[in-house]
Write an enzyme that holds these catalytic residues in place. Structure first.
Site, short mmCIF file in Angstrom:
data_model
loop_
_atom_site.label_atom_id
_atom_site.label_comp_id
_atom_site.label_asym_id
_atom_site.label_seq_id
_atom_site.Cartn_x
_atom_site.Cartn_y
_atom_site.Cartn_z
N LYS A 116 -0.20 -3.89 8.41
CA LYS A 116 -0.99 -4.50 7.34
C LYS A 116 -2.05 -5.43 7.88
O LYS A 116 -3.15 -5.51 7.34
CB LYS A 116 -0.08 -5.25 6.36
CG LYS A 116 0.72 -4.33 5.47
CD LYS A 116 1.29 -5.12 4.31
CE LYS A 116 2.19 -4.25 3.45
NZ LYS A 116 2.80 -5.01 2.36
N LYS A 198 3.50 8.67 6.24
CA LYS A 198 4.39 8.62 5.07
C LYS A 198 3.56 8.58 3.80
O LYS A 198 2.40 8.12 3.81
CB LYS A 198 5.36 7.44 5.15
CG LYS A 198 4.74 6.12 4.92
CD LYS A 198 5.78 5.03 4.68
CE LYS A 198 4.99 3.78 4.28
NZ LYS A 198 5.69 2.77 3.60
N LYS A 201 0.88 4.62 -1.48
CA LYS A 201 -0.14 4.35 -2.51
C LYS A 201 -1.44 3.88 -1.91
O LYS A 201 -2.49 4.03 -2.51
CB LYS A 201 0.36 3.22 -3.44
CG LYS A 201 1.29 3.68 -4.51
CD LYS A 201 1.89 2.48 -5.22
CE LYS A 201 2.82 1.70 -4.28
NZ LYS A 201 3.98 1.10 -4.95
P1 AMP Z 1 6.56 -0.08 -1.42
O1 AMP Z 1 5.83 0.94 -2.17
O2 AMP Z 1 6.14 -0.18 -0.01
O3 AMP Z 1 6.68 -1.39 -2.16
O4 AMP Z 1 8.06 0.46 -1.30
C1 AMP Z 1 9.04 0.35 -2.31
C2 AMP Z 1 10.29 1.09 -1.90
O5 AMP Z 1 10.02 2.49 -1.77
C3 AMP Z 1 10.87 0.64 -0.55
O6 AMP Z 1 12.27 0.72 -0.60
C4 AMP Z 1 10.34 1.68 0.41
O7 AMP Z 1 11.15 1.83 1.55
C5 AMP Z 1 10.35 2.94 -0.45
N1 AMP Z 1 9.31 3.87 -0.01
C6 AMP Z 1 7.98 3.64 0.05
N2 AMP Z 1 7.32 4.73 0.50
C7 AMP Z 1 8.27 5.68 0.72
C8 AMP Z 1 8.22 7.03 1.19
N3 AMP Z 1 7.08 7.62 1.52
N4 AMP Z 1 9.39 7.70 1.31
C9 AMP Z 1 10.57 7.11 0.99
N5 AMP Z 1 10.67 5.85 0.54
C10 AMP Z 1 9.55 5.14 0.41
#
Ligand code: AMP
Ligand code: TRP
Length: 331
Positions: A116, A198, A201
């Protein structure tokens, strides 16, 4: 994955307004299963969201969007405590206390910070650096046993354990040591346009992810444009990373066995597999979208759910904070 029982479960995600199927399969789907037989806390972490540039005017809206998505996806306020981080001041308070005990070297190793801060070089802040300490406070306030997350969060949960262990040794045995719970098949859903990244968003191209509110048309388009390897081979063990990712998504939504899926598509081409995958995703997301349409306009109800959740969370959190104050000599 065996489902734990009678444990304290805590997880959270940042209010960004939309969630993608990686968030859903990697995190929220587990949250829904875990709320049944455990004491579950699911938080909307707005104080984490402000560690990168953001728009203050739209944050309240995205918090409510996220709350509505939690409920539409199946989180039940009668089973889980659903709340907004900033409504429970103990999170920021404990974060400060833990920050005084956390060596810089440990935070320097955090890969999410490195990624980040590389994206926001000139705007990298102390808050972004301290982000994992706030996350540790979130988890430790509730004496959490289990933290259901995707793979990218494992490092933060390990840091949380280290922070807790150090505190327990130095002051007194106050904190329960939490464990990350990751669903191996969906811990890392990959981008549809680049299977080496991965699904995220923050990706520049919306073609790379499917959100929970994408229309059926958009889902069909994105899946049909998803990259695949050149050799058609619908096998979980012998496919390239792009097809393996699509198969993992298929398996997570269908909950069919690997063998059944491989047999089903043994003589299919990409078109057929992709159109079946798109149908499956649409079939799963449309009830969530319908519920979202009903829940989201009722702002008053959402605010009540969040106020109730914050009151319940605060009861537990203030108790832990009081003990920490006392042990640290601040009582
Ligand atoms: P975030 O969108 O980074 O706030 O992530 C929220 C939750 O979703 C966290 O538990 C992340 O580990 C999970 N997460 C985010 N992106 C992925 C992905 N591509 N695959 C699996 N889990 C994800
Ligand atoms: N850092 C997590 C993410 O980006 C969100 C989060 C904040 C979290 N506090 C948490 C996840 C506590 C689990 C437990 O996804």
């Amino acid at each position: 994955m065996t489902t734990p029982k009678n444990k304290v479960v805590f997880s959270g995600l940042q209010p960004s307004g939309t969630l993608h199927i990686g968030n859903y399969l990697g995190a929220i789907k587990q949250w829904i299963t875990l709320q049944e037989n455990n004491s579950a806390f699911y938080c909307i972490v707005d104080e984490h969201a402000i560690t990168v540039p953001y728009d203050p005017a739209s944050l309240p809206t995205t918090v409510l969007d996220t709350a509505a998505l939690y409920l539409a996806a199946g989180l039940d306020p009668n089973q889980s405590t659903i709340f907004v981080q900033s409504h429970v001041p103990a999170h920021a308070q404990l974060a400060w206390l833990l920050a005084t005990q956390t060596p810089l070297g440990e935070l320097n190793r955090m890969t999410q910070f490195k990624e980040k801060s590389a994206n926001h070089q000139d705007r990298s802040t102390l808050g972004l650096f301290a982000y994992p300490v706030l996350q540790a406070a979130d988890i430790l306030l509730y004496q959490t046993n289990i933290v259901p997350v995707g793979e990218d969060q494992i490092q933060h949960i390990e840091l949380t354990r280290d922070i807790a262990k150090r505190f327990n040794n130095k002051f007194d045995a106050v904190f329960t040591l939490p464990e990350a719970l990751v669903n191996k098949n969906t811990a890392r859903i990959m981008s549809l346009t680049d299977p080496n990244k991965k699904m995220s968003k923050s990706d520049d191209t919306a073609k790379s992810y499917i959100t929970l509110t994408d229309t059926a048309d958009a889902i069909r388009k994105k899946i049909s444009m998803a990259v695949t390897e050149t050799e058609p081979n619908f096998s979980f063990t012998n496919s390239g990373p792009a097809v393996t990712n699509l198969l993992a998504i298929y398996q997570a939504f269908s909950e069919q066995s690997v063998q059944d899926i491989e047999n089903q598509f043994a003589s299919s081409g990409y078109q057929e597999f992709k159109s079946s995958l798109a149908d499956l995703i649409i079939e799963h997301l449309s009830p969530i979208q319908e519920r979202f349409q009903t829940i989201r306009p009722d702002t008053k109800h959402l605010e009540e759910v969040l106020a109730d959740g914050a009151a319940k969370a605060a009861q537990v959190a203030t108790k832990t904070l009081a003990i920490v104050h006392e042990k640290m000599g601040l009582a």
